[in-house]
Design a protein around this motif. Structure first.
Motif, PDB file in Angstrom:
ATOM      1  N   UNK A   1       0.885  -1.185  -0.082  1.00 16.83           N
ATOM      2  CA  UNK A   1       0.037   0.094  -0.034  1.00 16.83           C
ATOM      3  C   UNK A   1       0.948   1.017  -0.128  1.00 16.83           C
ATOM      4  N   UNK A   2       1.812   1.321   0.632  1.00 19.71           N
ATOM      5  CA  UNK A   2       2.818   2.511   0.783  1.00 19.71           C
ATOM      6  C   UNK A   2       3.392   2.414  -0.649  1.00 19.71           C
ATOM      7  N   UNK A   3       3.998   1.508  -1.236  1.00 22.87           N
ATOM      8  CA  UNK A   3       4.455   1.431  -2.554  1.00 22.87           C
ATOM      9  C   UNK A   3       3.514   2.033  -3.520  1.00 22.87           C
ATOM     10  N   UNK A   4       2.298   1.885  -3.487  1.00 21.89           N
ATOM     11  CA  UNK A   4       1.486   2.162  -4.441  1.00 21.89           C
ATOM     12  C   UNK A   4       1.204   3.685  -4.292  1.00 21.89           C
ATOM     13  N   UNK A   5       1.159   3.994  -2.873  1.00 24.63           N
ATOM     14  CA  UNK A   5       0.923   5.588  -2.431  1.00 24.63           C
ATOM     15  C   UNK A   5       2.114   6.167  -3.088  1.00 24.63           C
ATOM     16  N   UNK A   6       3.302   5.922  -2.999  1.00 28.56           N
ATOM     17  CA  UNK A   6       4.382   6.515  -3.319  1.00 28.56           C
ATOM     18  C   UNK A   6       4.381   6.689  -5.048  1.00 28.56           C
ATOM     19  N   UNK A   7       4.211   5.651  -5.783  1.00 24.56           N
ATOM     20  CA  UNK A   7       4.194   5.688  -6.987  1.00 24.56           C
ATOM     21  C   UNK A   7       3.079   6.677  -7.449  1.00 24.56           C
ATOM     22  N   UNK A   8       1.782   6.629  -6.627  1.00 30.06           N
ATOM     23  CA  UNK A   8       0.740   7.558  -7.196  1.00 30.06           C
ATOM     24  C   UNK A   8       0.904   9.175  -7.073  1.00 30.06           C
ATOM     25  N   UNK A   9       1.893   9.313  -6.015  1.00 30.10           N
ATOM     26  CA  UNK A   9       2.596  10.584  -5.881  1.00 30.10           C
ATOM     27  C   UNK A   9       3.134  11.362  -7.252  1.00 30.10           C
TER      28      UNK A   9
ATOM     29  N   UNK B   1      10.493  -0.545   6.715  1.00 29.18           N
ATOM     30  CA  UNK B   1       8.998  -0.342   6.803  1.00 29.18           C
ATOM     31  C   UNK B   1       8.953   0.816   7.655  1.00 29.18           C
ATOM     32  N   UNK B   2       7.671   1.428   8.116  1.00 30.53           N
ATOM     33  CA  UNK B   2       7.625   2.354   8.890  1.00 30.53           C
ATOM     34  C   UNK B   2       7.406   1.711  10.376  1.00 30.53           C
TER      35      UNK B   2
ATOM     36  N   UNK C   1      11.846   4.230 -10.490  1.00 29.86           N
ATOM     37  CA  UNK C   1      11.377   4.119  -8.978  1.00 29.86           C
ATOM     38  C   UNK C   1      10.614   2.879  -8.861  1.00 29.86           C
ATOM     39  N   UNK C   2      10.080   2.513 -10.018  1.00 33.99           N
ATOM     40  CA  UNK C   2       9.615   1.154 -10.011  1.00 33.99           C
ATOM     41  C   UNK C   2      10.382   0.006  -9.561  1.00 33.99           C
ATOM     42  N   UNK C   3      11.762   0.091 -10.348  1.00 33.03           N
ATOM     43  CA  UNK C   3      12.612  -1.147 -10.225  1.00 33.03           C
ATOM     44  C   UNK C   3      13.214  -0.804  -8.734  1.00 33.03           C
ATOM     45  N   UNK C   4      13.087   0.412  -8.132  1.00 34.78           N
ATOM     46  CA  UNK C   4      13.851   0.330  -7.008  1.00 34.78           C
ATOM     47  C   UNK C   4      13.150   0.035  -5.649  1.00 34.78           C
ATOM     48  N   UNK C   5      11.610   0.282  -5.856  1.00 32.28           N
ATOM     49  CA  UNK C   5      10.728  -0.106  -4.893  1.00 32.28           C
ATOM     50  C   UNK C   5      10.268  -1.482  -4.847  1.00 32.28           C
ATOM     51  N   UNK C   6      11.094  -2.372  -4.502  1.00 33.65           N
ATOM     52  CA  UNK C   6      10.608  -4.012  -4.466  1.00 33.65           C
ATOM     53  C   UNK C   6       9.657  -4.140  -3.481  1.00 33.65           C
ATOM     54  N   UNK C   7       8.862  -5.141  -3.963  1.00 34.89           N
ATOM     55  CA  UNK C   7       7.703  -5.343  -2.969  1.00 34.89           C
ATOM     56  C   UNK C   7       7.800  -6.911  -2.520  1.00 34.89           C
ATOM     57  N   UNK C   8       8.639  -7.616  -3.364  1.00 38.55           N
ATOM     58  CA  UNK C   8       8.653  -9.142  -3.324  1.00 38.55           C
ATOM     59  C   UNK C   8       9.772  -9.540  -2.332  1.00 38.55           C
ATOM     60  N   UNK C   9       9.447 -10.120  -0.984  1.00 41.56           N
ATOM     61  CA  UNK C   9      10.273 -10.299  -0.136  1.00 41.56           C
ATOM     62  C   UNK C   9      11.159 -11.736  -0.425  1.00 41.56           C
ATOM     63  N   UNK C  10      12.347 -11.709   0.063  1.00 42.89           N
ATOM     64  CA  UNK C  10      13.294 -13.012  -0.339  1.00 42.89           C
ATOM     65  C   UNK C  10      14.285 -12.970   0.983  1.00 42.89           C
TER      66      UNK C  10
END
Length: 284
Positions: free
Chosen positions: A120-128, A235-236, A219-228
């Motif tokens: 959700x945070x990542x999506x909000x950042x991209x929406x900015x 996170x906050x 930005x899309x490449x930098x903000x990875x949401x796939x954990x490994x």
């Protein structure tokens, strides 16, 4: 909004004062449903003894370590040195999203994979960026647009706070709840814009003035949401509640709490956030 019943127990699981939480919720339950019986649960099964000693000293909360708990370590380092210590599986938590941005850049620059599980945070950042992209085709225009948006939200917050102080009768006809929610929403937007702005400044220094579309791809490449297992997660503090890791980095821990300008309620919330940030680690 975050109360629920589990095994017959009324449970309040929120640290957001503006979302219905109250640091005195438990006391209210005792008063409203008396007589009731309470049971102390003083053992922490996550943290080492050194971390709990720190919590006891800082907050006066008498939490005890589990039997045979490790000693653990508390180390202060510069943010610029995080990459020297961070490894896969570690967690970085921050009171403000904007503090995460330079750390993400620094880790990525040193080849350390990062992950932000909060989609959700990542999506909000991209929406900015998306919100400004049509009016700002270049990164130079995008930066100017962000700075304009920050001023707009800051003025909104200032207007509510100052009218509350100067004249209780003139508050834009907003109820107290609406004022609190508006301030919280505006501050959240400022935080997210500053996050993207930090990354944009770095991108501009490296790539110059390019198209906004190219920055969006970066930005899309930098903000990875796939954990490994190889990733350091960020996170906050809010989103870290209930989570843990062997090693946890707390950004700007000294700035997290106790701003004397805050109301008693906000000070209590900041204290709660500081407590959470200091009790996520199982080792260091």
């Amino acid at each position: 909004y975050h109360s629920y019943v589990a095994d017959g127990l009324v449970t309040h699981n929120s640290i957001y004062g503006f979302a219905g939480a109250d640091s005195n919720s438990f006391m209210h339950i005792k008063e409203n449903f008396a007589p009731i019986e309470t049971f102390d649960l003083p053992i922490c099964y996550r943290c080492p003894t050194s971390h709990l000693t720190n919590v006891n000293r800082t907050f006066g909360i008498p939490i005890l370590p589990r039997p045979n708990a490790p000693k653990g370590e508390i180390i202060r380092i510069n943010k610029e040195d995080i990459y020297r210590f961070a490894k896969g599986g570690d967690k970085i938590v921050s009171r403000y999203n904007r503090w995460l941005a330079p750390v993400i850049i620094d880790l990525a620059t040193h080849g350390i994979p990062v992950c932000i599980p909060d989609k959700e945070l990542v999506e909000n950042l991209k929406k900015v960026v998306t919100k400004r992209a049509k009016k700002c085709p270049s990164t130079r225009a995008l930066r100017e647009g962000f700075e304009k948006d920050i001023r707009k939200y800051q003025e909104r917050v200032s207007k509510i706070v100052n009218t509350k102080v100067l004249n209780e009768e003139h508050k834009e006809n907003l109820s107290l709840k609406e004022q609190v929610e508006t301030v919280a929403d505006s501050n959240s937007k400022i935080d997210n814009i500053n996050f993207v702005l930090e990354i944009l400044k770095y991108y501009q220094n490296r790539s110059g003035n390019t198209s906004t579309l190219e920055f969006q791809r970066y930005l899309d490449k930098l903000l990875n949401t796939s954990p490994s297992s190889d990733c350091v997660t960020l996170s906050s503090v809010h989103k870290a509640k209930g989570l843990e890791a062997d090693n946890v980095f707390v950004l700007n821990e000294g700035k997290v709490c106790f701003d004397p300008r805050n109301s008693p309620e906000l000070q209590e919330q900041e204290k709660n956030l500081s407590y959470i940030s200091l009790t996520r680690a199982k080792n260091k």
